[in-house]
Motif scaffolding. Structure first.
Motif, PDB file in Angstrom:
ATOM      1  N   THR A  88       0.768  -1.114  -0.105  1.00 37.50           N
ATOM      2  CA  THR A  88      -0.028   0.067   0.127  1.00 37.50           C
ATOM      3  C   THR A  88       0.876   1.244  -0.066  1.00 37.50           C
ATOM      4  O   THR A  88       2.047   1.188   0.162  1.00 37.50           O
ATOM      5  CB  THR A  88      -0.923   0.106   1.312  1.00 37.50           C
ATOM      6  OG1 THR A  88       0.030   0.044   2.325  1.00 37.50           O
ATOM      7  CG2 THR A  88      -1.799  -1.215   1.263  1.00 37.50           C
ATOM      8  N   ALA A  89       0.254   2.397  -0.053  1.00 39.37           N
ATOM      9  CA  ALA A  89       1.262   3.728  -0.175  1.00 39.37           C
ATOM     10  C   ALA A  89       1.750   3.781   1.120  1.00 39.37           C
ATOM     11  O   ALA A  89       2.953   4.392   1.266  1.00 39.37           O
ATOM     12  CB  ALA A  89       0.204   4.673  -0.806  1.00 39.37           C
ATOM     13  N   GLY A  90       0.937   3.617   2.196  1.00 40.17           N
ATOM     14  CA  GLY A  90       1.592   3.682   3.559  1.00 40.17           C
ATOM     15  C   GLY A  90       2.802   2.759   3.819  1.00 40.17           C
ATOM     16  O   GLY A  90       3.723   3.083   4.305  1.00 40.17           O
ATOM     17  N   GLN A  91       2.628   1.499   3.120  1.00 36.81           N
ATOM     18  CA  GLN A  91       3.590   0.363   3.482  1.00 36.81           C
ATOM     19  C   GLN A  91       4.894   1.125   2.699  1.00 36.81           C
ATOM     20  O   GLN A  91       6.212   0.631   3.072  1.00 36.81           O
ATOM     21  CB  GLN A  91       3.073  -0.866   3.018  1.00 36.81           C
ATOM     22  CG  GLN A  91       2.237  -1.374   4.002  1.00 36.81           C
ATOM     23  CD  GLN A  91       1.661  -2.563   3.309  1.00 36.81           C
ATOM     24  OE1 GLN A  91       1.398  -2.941   2.177  1.00 36.81           O
ATOM     25  NE2 GLN A  91       1.047  -3.560   4.292  1.00 36.81           N
ATOM     26  N   VAL A  92       4.376   1.800   1.617  1.00 40.07           N
ATOM     27  CA  VAL A  92       5.905   2.110   0.659  1.00 40.07           C
ATOM     28  C   VAL A  92       6.756   3.078   1.332  1.00 40.07           C
ATOM     29  O   VAL A  92       7.885   3.041   1.522  1.00 40.07           O
ATOM     30  CB  VAL A  92       5.467   2.663  -0.738  1.00 40.07           C
ATOM     31  CG1 VAL A  92       6.335   3.508  -1.314  1.00 40.07           C
ATOM     32  CG2 VAL A  92       4.845   1.594  -1.416  1.00 40.07           C
ATOM     33  N   THR A  93       5.988   4.213   1.927  1.00 32.67           N
ATOM     34  CA  THR A  93       6.587   5.060   2.743  1.00 32.67           C
ATOM     35  C   THR A  93       7.500   4.481   3.983  1.00 32.67           C
ATOM     36  O   THR A  93       8.261   4.846   4.099  1.00 32.67           O
ATOM     37  CB  THR A  93       5.638   6.017   3.350  1.00 32.67           C
ATOM     38  OG1 THR A  93       4.986   6.652   2.225  1.00 32.67           O
ATOM     39  CG2 THR A  93       6.287   7.086   4.381  1.00 32.67           C
ATOM     40  N   THR A  94       6.731   3.722   4.622  1.00 32.14           N
ATOM     41  CA  THR A  94       7.621   3.034   5.779  1.00 32.14           C
ATOM     42  C   THR A  94       8.642   2.228   5.524  1.00 32.14           C
ATOM     43  O   THR A  94       9.834   2.242   5.857  1.00 32.14           O
ATOM     44  CB  THR A  94       6.526   1.909   6.557  1.00 32.14           C
ATOM     45  OG1 THR A  94       5.326   2.769   7.037  1.00 32.14           O
ATOM     46  CG2 THR A  94       7.059   1.210   7.729  1.00 32.14           C
ATOM     47  N   VAL A  95       8.491   1.306   4.519  1.00 29.55           N
ATOM     48  CA  VAL A  95       9.847   0.742   3.795  1.00 29.55           C
ATOM     49  C   VAL A  95      10.910   1.574   3.437  1.00 29.55           C
ATOM     50  O   VAL A  95      11.949   1.288   3.584  1.00 29.55           O
ATOM     51  CB  VAL A  95       9.202  -0.363   2.559  1.00 29.55           C
ATOM     52  CG1 VAL A  95      10.303  -1.099   1.952  1.00 29.55           C
ATOM     53  CG2 VAL A  95       8.535  -1.432   3.075  1.00 29.55           C
ATOM     54  N   GLN A  96      10.542   2.571   2.704  1.00 30.00           N
ATOM     55  CA  GLN A  96      11.301   3.595   2.062  1.00 30.00           C
ATOM     56  C   GLN A  96      12.262   4.107   3.127  1.00 30.00           C
ATOM     57  O   GLN A  96      13.343   4.241   3.324  1.00 30.00           O
ATOM     58  CB  GLN A  96      10.834   4.546   1.150  1.00 30.00           C
ATOM     59  CG  GLN A  96      10.319   3.852  -0.245  1.00 30.00           C
ATOM     60  CD  GLN A  96       9.884   4.967  -0.957  1.00 30.00           C
ATOM     61  OE1 GLN A  96       9.384   6.066  -0.556  1.00 30.00           O
ATOM     62  NE2 GLN A  96       9.939   4.733  -2.329  1.00 30.00           N
ATOM     63  N   THR A  97      11.585   4.304   4.235  1.00 34.82           N
ATOM     64  CA  THR A  97      12.149   5.354   5.396  1.00 34.82           C
ATOM     65  C   THR A  97      13.072   4.208   6.277  1.00 34.82           C
ATOM     66  O   THR A  97      14.112   4.515   6.430  1.00 34.82           O
ATOM     67  CB  THR A  97      10.848   5.684   6.424  1.00 34.82           C
ATOM     68  OG1 THR A  97      10.213   6.704   5.654  1.00 34.82           O
ATOM     69  CG2 THR A  97      11.544   6.526   7.473  1.00 34.82           C
ATOM     70  N   THR A  98      12.553   3.136   6.315  1.00 34.84           N
ATOM     71  CA  THR A  98      13.200   2.131   7.208  1.00 34.84           C
ATOM     72  C   THR A  98      14.590   1.675   6.570  1.00 34.84           C
ATOM     73  O   THR A  98      15.859   1.887   6.912  1.00 34.84           O
ATOM     74  CB  THR A  98      12.353   0.779   7.611  1.00 34.84           C
ATOM     75  OG1 THR A  98      11.119   1.271   8.175  1.00 34.84           O
ATOM     76  CG2 THR A  98      13.207  -0.261   8.315  1.00 34.84           C
ATOM     77  N   LEU A  99      14.323   1.557   5.280  1.00 36.63           N
ATOM     78  CA  LEU A  99      15.579   0.932   4.300  1.00 36.63           C
ATOM     79  C   LEU A  99      16.647   1.937   4.391  1.00 36.63           C
ATOM     80  O   LEU A  99      17.864   1.731   4.332  1.00 36.63           O
ATOM     81  CB  LEU A  99      15.223   0.197   3.075  1.00 36.63           C
ATOM     82  CG  LEU A  99      14.215  -0.927   3.140  1.00 36.63           C
ATOM     83  CD1 LEU A  99      14.144  -1.340   1.786  1.00 36.63           C
ATOM     84  CD2 LEU A  99      15.314  -2.202   3.812  1.00 36.63           C
ATOM     85  N   GLU A 100      16.139   3.081   3.843  1.00 32.73           N
ATOM     86  CA  GLU A 100      16.999   4.216   3.610  1.00 32.73           C
ATOM     87  C   GLU A 100      17.952   4.679   4.975  1.00 32.73           C
ATOM     88  O   GLU A 100      19.152   5.299   4.678  1.00 32.73           O
ATOM     89  CB  GLU A 100      16.308   5.406   3.026  1.00 32.73           C
ATOM     90  CG  GLU A 100      15.684   5.439   1.566  1.00 32.73           C
ATOM     91  CD  GLU A 100      16.542   5.557   0.618  1.00 32.73           C
ATOM     92  OE1 GLU A 100      17.674   6.034   0.824  1.00 32.73           O
ATOM     93  OE2 GLU A 100      16.460   5.093  -0.538  1.00 32.73           O
ATOM     94  N   ALA A 101      17.408   4.491   6.092  1.00 28.81           N
ATOM     95  CA  ALA A 101      18.101   4.679   7.315  1.00 28.81           C
ATOM     96  C   ALA A 101      19.054   3.823   7.493  1.00 28.81           C
ATOM     97  O   ALA A 101      20.205   4.231   8.270  1.00 28.81           O
ATOM     98  CB  ALA A 101      16.992   4.644   8.424  1.00 28.81           C
ATOM     99  N   LEU A 102      19.174   2.622   6.831  1.00 26.87           N
ATOM    100  CA  LEU A 102      20.287   1.716   7.117  1.00 26.87           C
ATOM    101  C   LEU A 102      21.875   2.026   6.632  1.00 26.87           C
ATOM    102  O   LEU A 102      22.786   1.617   7.589  1.00 26.87           O
ATOM    103  CB  LEU A 102      19.867   0.300   6.682  1.00 26.87           C
ATOM    104  CG  LEU A 102      18.652  -0.187   7.156  1.00 26.87           C
ATOM    105  CD1 LEU A 102      18.378  -1.883   6.670  1.00 26.87           C
ATOM    106  CD2 LEU A 102      18.188  -0.071   8.366  1.00 26.87           C
ATOM    107  N   PRO A 103      22.149   2.289   5.391  1.00 30.18           N
ATOM    108  CA  PRO A 103      21.235   2.688   4.360  1.00 30.18           C
ATOM    109  C   PRO A 103      21.077   1.686   3.251  1.00 30.18           C
ATOM    110  O   PRO A 103      22.079   1.202   2.826  1.00 30.18           O
ATOM    111  CB  PRO A 103      21.846   3.895   3.911  1.00 30.18           C
ATOM    112  CG  PRO A 103      23.400   3.830   4.058  1.00 30.18           C
ATOM    113  CD  PRO A 103      23.536   2.926   5.262  1.00 30.18           C
TER     114      PRO A 103
END
Lengths: 198, 195
Positions: free
Chosen positions: A75-90
């Motif tokens: 979903t759009a919300g899940q896309v945002t969560t995944v992007q935020t989480t992964l990019e932080a690793l990075p």
């Protein structure tokens, strides 16, 4: 009990078997398997969890539990969560969209983790150091040419060892572009994690 | 799986590398192993040694030893080692048995532990197929770890943690698993394309 995919921080210094790197929140008795993100402090794991254990893990701010239905679209919300989480690793994640299933996303990310695990071994063999790639001043925007020589050489050697196509990599290719390409190529292969095929 | 090298450690008590004519090389950043009463013990935490000369396969191999005595950390068999500090460790203790990956001295646990070891049992570590690491107890596979490709070659060796556990009768050889064709290892199965 059900095998559940999770992105979790790493515990342990890795300096001895009694303090080995291991996934946070995975307590004794839980079956799991996973791949570390090279020498970075993150692991992608599959763990055999009870519903209560899944709920407990979902409540942790620094862990991400992935859905059990891997063939559903994000979903759009899940896309945002995944992007935020992964990019932080990075980990590059700008390519994650609502047109992709969880399975496609996980396979590409697992591919990047597997690549980095091999990279870590080769990097140590070349340099004798275990310094994470993403240290001070190095992020996903760094171009291939701007990386230290041993990192560039090891990236190339790792791609060759894994029989990946690196013909498109040029001096201005960023780490973001490089890892995304690697993830896409690794996702074309059979991938298993823990006792799960993904 | 023919044995290509073995050692019963029937030497006078002392340092393993010395009394066995440099058959084993201590990993540079770890503790030494010693021989005591015809078995191998450690001299501290994480004592490891790799066989010095290895004529077998560097990519399809096994390492096996008999557990003389065990404690919580125990003994271990290793494959795909270098002489510095890299390799896979199948560690057997009286509490459980577990795999570790050593990459440049950074030790990472691989998967969850299996049941405890048993003295006098033979423990074997091998790469069943490229990327599938297996640990067995008296011929019965106890831990199977698919998707482990970080380390792809090296030599076999052994491990003892501390001074209490003992390891005896080490043997190593080639694991004759046919190499699958590349198309089988890397088939194209993507149904979605990342834009």
């Amino acid at each position: 009990m059900a095998w559940t995919l999770c992105l979790v921080p790493v515990l342990g210094t890795g300096s001895a078997t009694t303090d080995a790197r291991r996934p946070k929140y995975v307590t004794a008795g839980i079956k799991w398997g996973g791949t570390d993100y090279g020498f970075e402090p993150w692991m992608l794991i599959a763990a055999d969890l009870t519903p209560a254990q899944v709920t407990s893990l979902q409540a942790q701010a620094d862990a991400m539990v992935l859905p059990s239905t891997l063939d559903a679209l994000l979903t759009a919300g899940q896309v945002t969560t995944v992007q935020t989480t992964l990019e932080a690793l990075p980990v590059p994640a700008e390519w994650v969209t609502t047109a992709l299933t969880w399975r496609t996303v996980i396979r590409a990310v697992l591919g990047m983790f597997r690549f980095m695990a091999v990279f870590a071994r080769r990097f140590f063999q070349m340099t004798g150091t275990t310094t994470p790639v993403f240290t001070t001043g190095v992020d996903l925007t760094r171009t291939f040419l701007s990386l230290p020589g041993p990192v560039r050489q090891t990236l190339s050697d790792t791609a060759d060892e894994l029989r990946l196509d690196r013909t498109g990599v040029i001096s201005t290719t960023t780490l973001r572009q490089l890892l995304k390409s690697i993830g896409l190529q690794m996702a074309q292969r059979p991938l298993a994690i823990g006792e799960m095929g993904v | 799986m023919p044995a290509l090298d073995n050692d019963a450690f029937t030497y006078a008590d002392g340092v393993l590398e010395t009394v066995s004519a440099a058959k084993f090389t201590k990993l540079s950043t770890h503790n030494s192993l010693t021989v005591s009463s015809n078995a191998v013990t450690g001299t501290g935490a994480d004592a490891m040694a790799v066989v010095t000369s290895w004529a077998g396969s560097t990519t399809a191999q096994y390492s096996e030893a008999v557990a003389g005595a065990l404690d919580a950390n125990g003994i271990g068999v290793m494959i795909f080692m270098d002489a510095v500090n890299t390799g896979y460790l199948y560690e057997i203790g009286d509490a459980d048995s577990v795999f570790y990956k050593h990459v440049g001295g950074v030790i990472t646990q691989l998967g969850s532990p299996a049941t405890a070891g048993v003295p006098a049992h033979a423990y074997r570590c091998y790469m069943q197929t490229p990327g599938t690491l297996v640990g067995s107890d008296n011929g019965v596979d106890k831990i199977t770890l698919p998707g482990e490709t970080s380390i792809v070659s090296g030599k076999p060796g052994l491990f003892v943690y501390g001074g209490t556990p003992r390891l005896d009768t080490w043997v190593a050889g080639d694991f004759n698993e046919p190499t699958p064709p590349l198309a089988q290892i890397y088939p194209y199965d993507v149904v979605q394309k990342i834009g």
